[in-house]
Design a protein around this motif. Structure first.
Motif, PDB file in Angstrom:
ATOM      1  N   VAL A 103       0.829  -1.201   0.000  1.00  0.00           N
ATOM      2  CA  VAL A 103       0.000   0.000   0.000  1.00  0.00           C
ATOM      3  C   VAL A 103       0.866   1.255   0.000  1.00  0.00           C
ATOM      4  CG1 VAL A 103      -1.646   1.349   1.362  1.00  0.00           C
ATOM      5  CG2 VAL A 103      -1.976  -1.107   1.081  1.00  0.00           C
ATOM      6  N   VAL A 104       1.939   1.246   0.805  1.00  0.00           N
ATOM      7  CA  VAL A 104       2.850   2.387   0.859  1.00  0.00           C
ATOM      8  C   VAL A 104       3.494   2.618  -0.506  1.00  0.00           C
ATOM      9  CG1 VAL A 104       5.020   3.242   1.857  1.00  0.00           C
ATOM     10  CG2 VAL A 104       3.286   2.194   3.332  1.00  0.00           C
ATOM     11  N   GLU A 105       3.929   1.550  -1.158  1.00  0.00           N
ATOM     12  CA  GLU A 105       4.554   1.688  -2.470  1.00  0.00           C
ATOM     13  C   GLU A 105       3.569   2.205  -3.509  1.00  0.00           C
ATOM     14  OE1 GLU A 105       7.682   1.343  -3.268  1.00  0.00           O
ATOM     15  OE2 GLU A 105       8.241   0.805  -1.220  1.00  0.00           O
ATOM     16  N   VAL A 106       2.318   1.724  -3.452  1.00  0.00           N
ATOM     17  CA  VAL A 106       1.307   2.188  -4.406  1.00  0.00           C
ATOM     18  C   VAL A 106       1.015   3.671  -4.187  1.00  0.00           C
ATOM     19  CG1 VAL A 106      -1.103   1.967  -5.105  1.00  0.00           C
ATOM     20  CG2 VAL A 106       0.275  -0.084  -4.740  1.00  0.00           C
ATOM     21  N   LEU A 107       0.871   4.074  -2.926  1.00  0.00           N
ATOM     22  CA  LEU A 107       0.607   5.478  -2.628  1.00  0.00           C
ATOM     23  C   LEU A 107       1.750   6.386  -3.080  1.00  0.00           C
ATOM     24  CD1 LEU A 107      -1.024   5.418   0.931  1.00  0.00           C
ATOM     25  CD2 LEU A 107      -2.089   6.146  -1.200  1.00  0.00           C
ATOM     26  N   SER A 108       2.981   5.900  -2.950  1.00  0.00           N
ATOM     27  CA  SER A 108       4.130   6.720  -3.337  1.00  0.00           C
ATOM     28  C   SER A 108       4.203   6.948  -4.838  1.00  0.00           C
ATOM     29  CB  SER A 108       5.431   6.070  -2.849  1.00  0.00           C
ATOM     30  OG  SER A 108       5.648   4.832  -3.502  1.00  0.00           O
ATOM     31  N   SER A 109       3.549   6.094  -5.625  1.00  0.00           N
ATOM     32  CA  SER A 109       3.586   6.233  -7.081  1.00  0.00           C
ATOM     33  C   SER A 109       2.363   6.967  -7.631  1.00  0.00           C
ATOM     34  CB  SER A 109       3.694   4.853  -7.737  1.00  0.00           C
ATOM     35  OG  SER A 109       2.553   4.059  -7.438  1.00  0.00           O
ATOM     36  N   PHE A 110       1.441   7.375  -6.760  1.00  0.00           N
ATOM     37  CA  PHE A 110       0.254   8.083  -7.221  1.00  0.00           C
ATOM     38  C   PHE A 110       0.635   9.461  -7.758  1.00  0.00           C
ATOM     39  CE2 PHE A 110      -4.016   6.483  -5.404  1.00  0.00           C
ATOM     40  CZ  PHE A 110      -3.756   5.214  -5.918  1.00  0.00           C
ATOM     41  N   PRO A 111       0.094   9.869  -8.910  1.00  0.00           N
ATOM     42  CA  PRO A 111       0.296  11.248  -9.367  1.00  0.00           C
ATOM     43  C   PRO A 111      -0.362  12.226  -8.401  1.00  0.00           C
ATOM     44  CG  PRO A 111      -0.548   9.847 -11.139  1.00  0.00           C
ATOM     45  CD  PRO A 111      -0.671   9.071  -9.878  1.00  0.00           C
ATOM     46  N   ALA A 141      -0.231  15.849   3.034  1.00  0.00           N
ATOM     47  CA  ALA A 141       0.236  14.874   4.022  1.00  0.00           C
ATOM     48  C   ALA A 141       0.069  13.458   3.486  1.00  0.00           C
ATOM     49  CB  ALA A 141      -0.527  15.046   5.334  1.00  0.00           C
ATOM     50  N   ILE A 142      -1.071  13.182   2.856  1.00  0.00           N
ATOM     51  CA  ILE A 142      -1.281  11.866   2.242  1.00  0.00           C
ATOM     52  C   ILE A 142      -0.253  11.630   1.145  1.00  0.00           C
ATOM     53  CG2 ILE A 142      -2.894  10.503   0.851  1.00  0.00           C
ATOM     54  CD1 ILE A 142      -5.170  11.874   2.372  1.00  0.00           C
ATOM     55  N   PHE A 143       0.052  12.672   0.385  1.00  0.00           N
ATOM     56  CA  PHE A 143       1.020  12.579  -0.707  1.00  0.00           C
ATOM     57  C   PHE A 143       2.426  12.285  -0.189  1.00  0.00           C
ATOM     58  CE2 PHE A 143       3.575  14.937  -4.035  1.00  0.00           C
ATOM     59  CZ  PHE A 143       3.425  13.969  -5.009  1.00  0.00           C
ATOM     60  N   ASN A 144       2.767  12.821   0.991  1.00  0.00           N
ATOM     61  CA  ASN A 144       4.122  12.690   1.518  1.00  0.00           C
ATOM     62  C   ASN A 144       4.295  11.542   2.519  1.00  0.00           C
ATOM     63  OD1 ASN A 144       5.605  14.768   0.228  1.00  0.00           O
ATOM     64  ND2 ASN A 144       4.608  16.300   1.502  1.00  0.00           N
ATOM     65  N   LEU A 145       3.203  11.008   3.024  1.00  0.00           N
ATOM     66  CA  LEU A 145       3.317   9.954   4.038  1.00  0.00           C
ATOM     67  C   LEU A 145       4.115   8.728   3.568  1.00  0.00           C
ATOM     68  CD1 LEU A 145      -0.066   9.814   5.993  1.00  0.00           C
ATOM     69  CD2 LEU A 145       2.225  10.158   6.901  1.00  0.00           C
ATOM     70  N   MET A 148       7.807   9.496   3.953  1.00  0.00           N
ATOM     71  CA  MET A 148       8.256   9.567   5.338  1.00  0.00           C
ATOM     72  C   MET A 148       8.285   8.196   5.989  1.00  0.00           C
ATOM     73  SD  MET A 148       9.195  12.556   6.340  1.00  0.00           S
ATOM     74  CE  MET A 148       9.194  12.203   8.082  1.00  0.00           C
ATOM     75  N   VAL A 149       7.272   7.393   5.738  1.00  0.00           N
ATOM     76  CA  VAL A 149       7.229   6.047   6.331  1.00  0.00           C
ATOM     77  C   VAL A 149       8.385   5.204   5.822  1.00  0.00           C
ATOM     78  CG1 VAL A 149       5.915   3.892   6.418  1.00  0.00           C
ATOM     79  CG2 VAL A 149       4.748   6.065   6.750  1.00  0.00           C
ATOM     80  N   ARG A 150       8.621   5.238   4.520  1.00  0.00           N
ATOM     81  CA  ARG A 150       9.676   4.420   3.935  1.00  0.00           C
ATOM     82  C   ARG A 150      11.057   4.865   4.413  1.00  0.00           C
ATOM     83  NH1 ARG A 150       9.038   3.994  -2.272  1.00  0.00           N
ATOM     84  NH2 ARG A 150       9.415   6.234  -2.038  1.00  0.00           N
ATOM     85  N   ILE A 151      11.305   6.168   4.446  1.00  0.00           N
ATOM     86  CA  ILE A 151      12.615   6.655   4.890  1.00  0.00           C
ATOM     87  C   ILE A 151      12.831   6.357   6.368  1.00  0.00           C
ATOM     88  CG2 ILE A 151      13.924   8.774   5.352  1.00  0.00           C
ATOM     89  CD1 ILE A 151      12.999   9.821   2.694  1.00  0.00           C
ATOM     90  N   THR A 152      11.777   6.514   7.187  1.00  0.00           N
ATOM     91  CA  THR A 152      11.909   6.213   8.613  1.00  0.00           C
ATOM     92  C   THR A 152      12.215   4.740   8.836  1.00  0.00           C
ATOM     93  OG1 THR A 152      10.340   7.986   9.154  1.00  0.00           O
ATOM     94  CG2 THR A 152      10.741   6.326  10.842  1.00  0.00           C
ATOM     95  N   GLU A 153      11.492   3.868   8.143  1.00  0.00           N
ATOM     96  CA  GLU A 153      11.746   2.430   8.299  1.00  0.00           C
ATOM     97  C   GLU A 153      13.163   2.062   7.870  1.00  0.00           C
ATOM     98  OE1 GLU A 153      10.004  -1.897   6.767  1.00  0.00           O
ATOM     99  OE2 GLU A 153       9.190  -0.026   5.968  1.00  0.00           O
TER     100      GLU A 153
END
Length: 298
Positions: A103-111, A141-145, A148-153
């Motif tokens: 889900v995180v990866e899909v959200l990160s690729s959303f235009p 925030a939704i666009f950047n989450l 942030m989640v991936r870099i923090t992990e």
């Protein structure tokens, strides 16, 4: 080709591309600053824009961009850090964890324009927040989450395992290990992630067209009551940001000096991003030194 020749060739190629990247960046910055720096003065930075006559400025748009950045980071940083720490330290590997990562990866690729349309349907219309700073901040925030989640992990997973095991051997709780051992080591990477997320907020326009709007009401900078409609810190008022203003001037600007104002606004936006990067990196190093020094004194 012997090993020494191959090494020199590979080094030359790497240096060439590094210099090319720096030259492209310097060229872009040079062109933008050369075209716009002459337009920048105190009147330009503080006066409101004009609809039909020349001589307008970018004061409200500049303030809107900074205020939107603050609102977005207030929402993004706690949720992004919490999600990344959970994924790195608490979540057990399995189907649920793999699904969350997907889900995180899909959200990160959303235009960004898709996120803007989602914000329009949900926050602007369904939640009745209207075109407002709050709608734009939540959408960004939704666009950047995901970032942030991936870099923090990744930052927490990059900490050497031996440091965590040393904390366990001393009898420290998991939360104490996270805050006292892992967080100081991961802090430089977290600062970098925050800078990247903030840069996207500064330069984003597509998502904000549908959420924060393309107009700004007359603001009274002597009124700091967030409940008043003309207050600059009212999060429920529409707000045209600097990036949206640049797009609007270049696409449908009717003022005689639209190109000059757009060039000046672009230069201001670039300077803001550069200054934010420098200040954020300095602050990150300062906090890192303070944290590590305090741990050594303990």
């Amino acid at each position: 080709m012997n090993a020494k020749t191959a090494d020199k060739l590979a080094t030359g190629i790497i240096v060439f591309f590094a210099v090319l990247i720096v030259a492209i960046l310097a060229g872009l910055l040079g062109i933008i600053l050369f075209r716009g720096i002459a337009q920048i003065d105190w009147h330009f930075l503080t006066s409101p824009s004009q609809n039909m006559k020349a001589g307008g400025g970018i004061g409200p748009q500049l303030f809107n961009s900074l205020f939107l950045l603050v609102l977005t980071m207030i929402i993004t940083i706690p949720i992004g850090l919490g999600g990344g720490i959970y994924m790195a330290e608490y979540a057990r590997e399995g189907k649920i964890t793999a699904f969350i990562r997907l889900v995180v990866e899909v959200l990160s690729s959303f235009p960004s324009i898709v996120v803007g349309l989602f914000g329009l349907l949900l926050f602007v219309n369904t939640f009745d927040l209207g075109y407002s700073l709050l709608s734009g901040a939540i959408a960004l925030a939704i666009f950047n989450l995901p970032l942030m989640v991936r870099i923090t992990e990744q930052s927490f997973r990059a900490v050497p395992r031996e440091q965590k095991e040393a904390g366990l051997a001393l009898g420290l709780s998991k939360w104490k290990i996270i805050t006292s051992i892992l967080l100081p080591v991961a802090l430089p990477s977290l600062i970098t992630g925050t800078i990247l997320a903030a840069g996207r907020v500064f330069g984003e326009a597509a998502a904000l067209l549908f959420t924060s709007g393309m107009t700004t009401p007359p603001l009274d900078f002597t009124d700091w009551n967030p409940l008043h409609p003309r207050s600059p810190i009212n999060p429920l008022r529409p707000a045209e940001t600097l990036a949206v203003h640049i797009w609007k001037l270049n696409s449908e600007g009717v003022v005689p000096d639209a190109k000059q104002v757009a060039a000046g606004a672009s230069a201001v936006l670039v300077i803001m991003v550069l200054l934010f990067n420098l200040v954020a990196r300095w602050f990150g190093r300062f906090v890192y030194r303070k944290i590590t020094a305090s741990k050594r004194m303990e």
